[in-house]
Design a protein around this motif. Structure first.
Motif, PDB file in Angstrom:
ATOM      1  N   UNK A 205       0.861  -1.183   0.000  1.00 12.57           N
ATOM      2  CA  UNK A 205       0.000   0.000   0.000  1.00 12.57           C
ATOM      3  C   UNK A 205       0.898   1.235   0.000  1.00 12.57           C
ATOM      4  N   UNK A 206       0.416   2.291  -0.616  1.00 12.69           N
ATOM      5  CA  UNK A 206       1.160   3.541  -0.660  1.00 12.69           C
ATOM      6  C   UNK A 206       0.877   4.335   0.617  1.00 12.69           C
ATOM      7  N   UNK A 207       1.934   4.817   1.233  1.00 14.74           N
ATOM      8  CA  UNK A 207       1.820   5.503   2.515  1.00 14.74           C
ATOM      9  C   UNK A 207       0.873   6.700   2.437  1.00 14.74           C
ATOM     10  N   UNK A 208       1.033   7.547   1.435  1.00  9.50           N
ATOM     11  CA  UNK A 208       0.195   8.751   1.332  1.00  9.50           C
ATOM     12  C   UNK A 208      -1.276   8.402   1.125  1.00  9.50           C
ATOM     13  N   UNK A 209      -1.549   7.377   0.322  1.00 11.84           N
ATOM     14  CA  UNK A 209      -2.936   6.938   0.122  1.00 11.84           C
ATOM     15  C   UNK A 209      -3.532   6.438   1.433  1.00 11.84           C
ATOM     16  N   UNK A 210      -2.713   5.734   2.186  1.00  9.62           N
ATOM     17  CA  UNK A 210      -3.174   5.176   3.457  1.00  9.62           C
ATOM     18  C   UNK A 210      -3.499   6.300   4.444  1.00  9.62           C
ATOM     19  N   UNK A 211      -2.628   7.279   4.535  1.00  7.89           N
ATOM     20  CA  UNK A 211      -2.861   8.414   5.433  1.00  7.89           C
ATOM     21  C   UNK A 211      -4.136   9.153   5.034  1.00  7.89           C
ATOM     22  N   UNK A 212      -4.345   9.343   3.739  1.00  9.20           N
ATOM     23  CA  UNK A 212      -5.551  10.016   3.262  1.00  9.20           C
ATOM     24  C   UNK A 212      -6.807   9.237   3.667  1.00  9.20           C
ATOM     25  N   UNK A 213      -6.758   7.925   3.549  1.00  6.74           N
ATOM     26  CA  UNK A 213      -7.904   7.089   3.938  1.00  6.74           C
ATOM     27  C   UNK A 213      -8.197   7.228   5.428  1.00  6.74           C
ATOM     28  N   UNK A 214      -7.150   7.336   6.242  1.00  6.35           N
ATOM     29  CA  UNK A 214      -7.336   7.510   7.690  1.00  6.35           C
ATOM     30  C   UNK A 214      -7.909   8.887   8.007  1.00  6.35           C
ATOM     31  N   UNK A 215      -7.469   9.898   7.274  1.00  7.84           N
ATOM     32  CA  UNK A 215      -8.029  11.243   7.455  1.00  7.84           C
ATOM     33  C   UNK A 215      -9.534  11.232   7.197  1.00  7.84           C
ATOM     34  N   UNK A 216      -9.942  10.509   6.175  1.00  7.96           N
ATOM     35  CA  UNK A 216     -11.367  10.439   5.836  1.00  7.96           C
ATOM     36  C   UNK A 216     -12.154   9.711   6.925  1.00  7.96           C
ATOM     37  N   UNK A 217     -11.565   8.663   7.513  1.00  8.26           N
ATOM     38  CA  UNK A 217     -12.227   7.977   8.632  1.00  8.26           C
ATOM     39  C   UNK A 217     -12.400   8.939   9.809  1.00  8.26           C
ATOM     40  N   UNK A 218     -11.375   9.719  10.096  1.00 10.69           N
ATOM     41  CA  UNK A 218     -11.465  10.694  11.186  1.00 10.69           C
ATOM     42  C   UNK A 218     -12.574  11.702  10.939  1.00 10.69           C
ATOM     43  N   UNK A 219     -12.660  12.212   9.713  1.00 15.45           N
ATOM     44  CA  UNK A 219     -13.688  13.202   9.395  1.00 15.45           C
ATOM     45  C   UNK A 219     -15.085  12.625   9.581  1.00 15.45           C
ATOM     46  N   UNK A 220     -15.218  11.345   9.280  1.00 11.48           N
ATOM     47  CA  UNK A 220     -16.524  10.693   9.411  1.00 11.48           C
ATOM     48  C   UNK A 220     -16.750  10.152  10.821  1.00 11.48           C
ATOM     49  N   UNK A 221     -15.759  10.325  11.711  1.00 13.56           N
ATOM     50  CA  UNK A 221     -15.843   9.909  13.114  1.00 13.56           C
ATOM     51  C   UNK A 221     -16.050   8.400  13.256  1.00 13.56           C
ATOM     52  N   UNK A 222     -15.373   7.654  12.393  1.00 13.76           N
ATOM     53  CA  UNK A 222     -15.376   6.188  12.491  1.00 13.76           C
ATOM     54  C   UNK A 222     -14.244   5.781  13.430  1.00 13.76           C
ATOM     55  N   UNK A 223     -14.533   4.944  14.401  1.00  8.62           N
ATOM     56  CA  UNK A 223     -13.514   4.487  15.353  1.00  8.62           C
ATOM     57  C   UNK A 223     -12.685   3.369  14.729  1.00  8.62           C
ATOM     58  N   UNK A 224     -11.367   3.405  14.977  1.00  5.35           N
ATOM     59  CA  UNK A 224     -10.505   2.375  14.402  1.00  5.35           C
ATOM     60  C   UNK A 224      -9.241   2.192  15.234  1.00  5.35           C
ATOM     61  N   UNK A 225      -8.597   1.053  15.014  1.00  5.06           N
ATOM     62  CA  UNK A 225      -7.285   0.764  15.587  1.00  5.06           C
ATOM     63  C   UNK A 225      -6.422   0.196  14.478  1.00  5.06           C
ATOM     64  N   UNK A 226      -5.134   0.537  14.499  1.00  5.61           N
ATOM     65  CA  UNK A 226      -4.227   0.117  13.429  1.00  5.61           C
ATOM     66  C   UNK A 226      -2.988  -0.555  14.010  1.00  5.61           C
ATOM     67  N   UNK A 227      -2.668  -1.745  13.520  1.00  4.23           N
ATOM     68  CA  UNK A 227      -1.356  -2.345  13.758  1.00  4.23           C
ATOM     69  C   UNK A 227      -0.515  -1.960  12.546  1.00  4.23           C
TER      70      UNK A 227
END
Length: 311
Positions: A205-227
């Motif tokens: 996975x591309x790091x920048x794409x991954x960070x962008x996907x996490x930003x979108x989860x934050x904006x939508x207030x979806x709870x998550x945990x990442x290893x």
């Protein structure tokens, strides 16, 4: 946690860390979503702890997802198939393995995949540049005994049958569809070795794409945990996720590295767990009580990357 059933001894599986990771999950989850499910170790543990009874299992590796679906929904079918393949091992069991591997690479039959995973070296999945499974057999053993495999498969089916959605999608498609009532556990390809491509995966996975996907989860207030990242001794694997995401980083000491031991080194492996802001804010009061009870050493990092050891 009581020993849980695991038919697939998959290198990189979180089965041995599941009890530690689950300490940071909400007490109850409407649905657990795993965009990189692997062998579904976290979903199995979550079902056993009754944290959730509704799961979305996704992985880009289609034969793996199809195998998980067989294990969960049609346990007797996959048990019988595995037993037959295992019993076909003749005096030349090594050649038998290569025959099964060749057949799998032609058909992508998930029933054949289970045997390969049970018999290959260290349970380590490897693919060549053409996407064909190319891991060698473990010459010291013939794979999981059928009776033990049957017990593990039936155990997983008992926990998950009728409770799962199975898909083979890009992780971003899954994250785009999750709901605010879901909890997402994200365990992407280990960036310490994969970069944009790793022989254990069809693609990284591309790091920048991954960070962008996490930003979108934050904006939508979806709870998550990442290893995500980790370290062994002084060697750090992969990029640290940016502090702008507001994540809280937890470092879990896994133990002495077996690889380091073979090299005569005394190095400890540490894996990182990142918690989303909405999850971390609700869980902060639980950190100290968890650490005091945990057999693993654990360090909490603040949202801006500053270490604060909790005792």
């Amino acid at each position: 946690m009581v020993s849980l059933p695991h038919p697939i001894q998959y290198q990189g599986s979180k089965r041995n860390l599941a009890s530690d990771i689950l300490k940071f999950f909400p007490h109850k989850v409407n649905r657990l979503v795993e965009p990189f499910t692997g062998t579904a170790a976290i979903s199995i543990a979550t079902a056993a702890k009754r944290i959730s009874q509704n799961f979305w299992l996704n992985d880009l590796n289609k034969p793996l997802i199809e195998l998980l679906e067989l294990i969960v929904e049609k346990p007797h079918e996959i048990v019988n198939a595995y037993t037959n393949i295992w019993n076909e091992q003749h005096h030349d069991s090594i050649n038998h393995y290569f025959e099964v591997r060749e057949n799998f690479n032609k058909t992508n039959d998930p029933k054949l995949f289970l045997y390969l995973l049970a018999r290959c070296v260290k349970g380590a999945v490897r693919y060549n540049s053409d996407g064909y499974f190319n891991q060698s057999p473990d010459k010291r053993r013939k794979g999981t005994q059928p009776e033990k495999m049957k017990k593990n498969i039936e155990g997983v089916s008992t926990l998950l049958k009728g409770k799962c959605k199975f898909t083979c999608l890009d992780y971003r498609e899954v994250l785009a569809e999750v709901k605010t009532s879901d909890f997402v556990y994200i365990d992407p390809p280990y960036q310490g070795v994969c970069g944009n491509r790793d022989s254990r995966y069809f693609s990284g996975i591309h790091f920048d794409d991954f960070v962008l996907a996490l930003e979108q989860l934050n904006r939508r207030e979806v709870a998550f945990a990442i290893s995500y990242d980790g370290r062994r001794g002084n060697k750090v694997f992969g990029n640290t996720l940016p502090w702008e995401l507001g994540l809280r980083k937890i470092e879990i000491e896994v133990g002495r590295s077996s690889q380091a031991t073979l090299l005569g080194k005394d190095e400890i492996t540490v894996e990182s767990l990142y918690l989303s802001p909405n999850l971390a804010d609700g869980q902060l009061s639980d950190f100290a009580s968890y650490i005091s009870k945990s057999p693993n050493q654990l360090t909490s990092m603040g949202k801006h990357g500053q270490f604060s050891t909790v005792t």
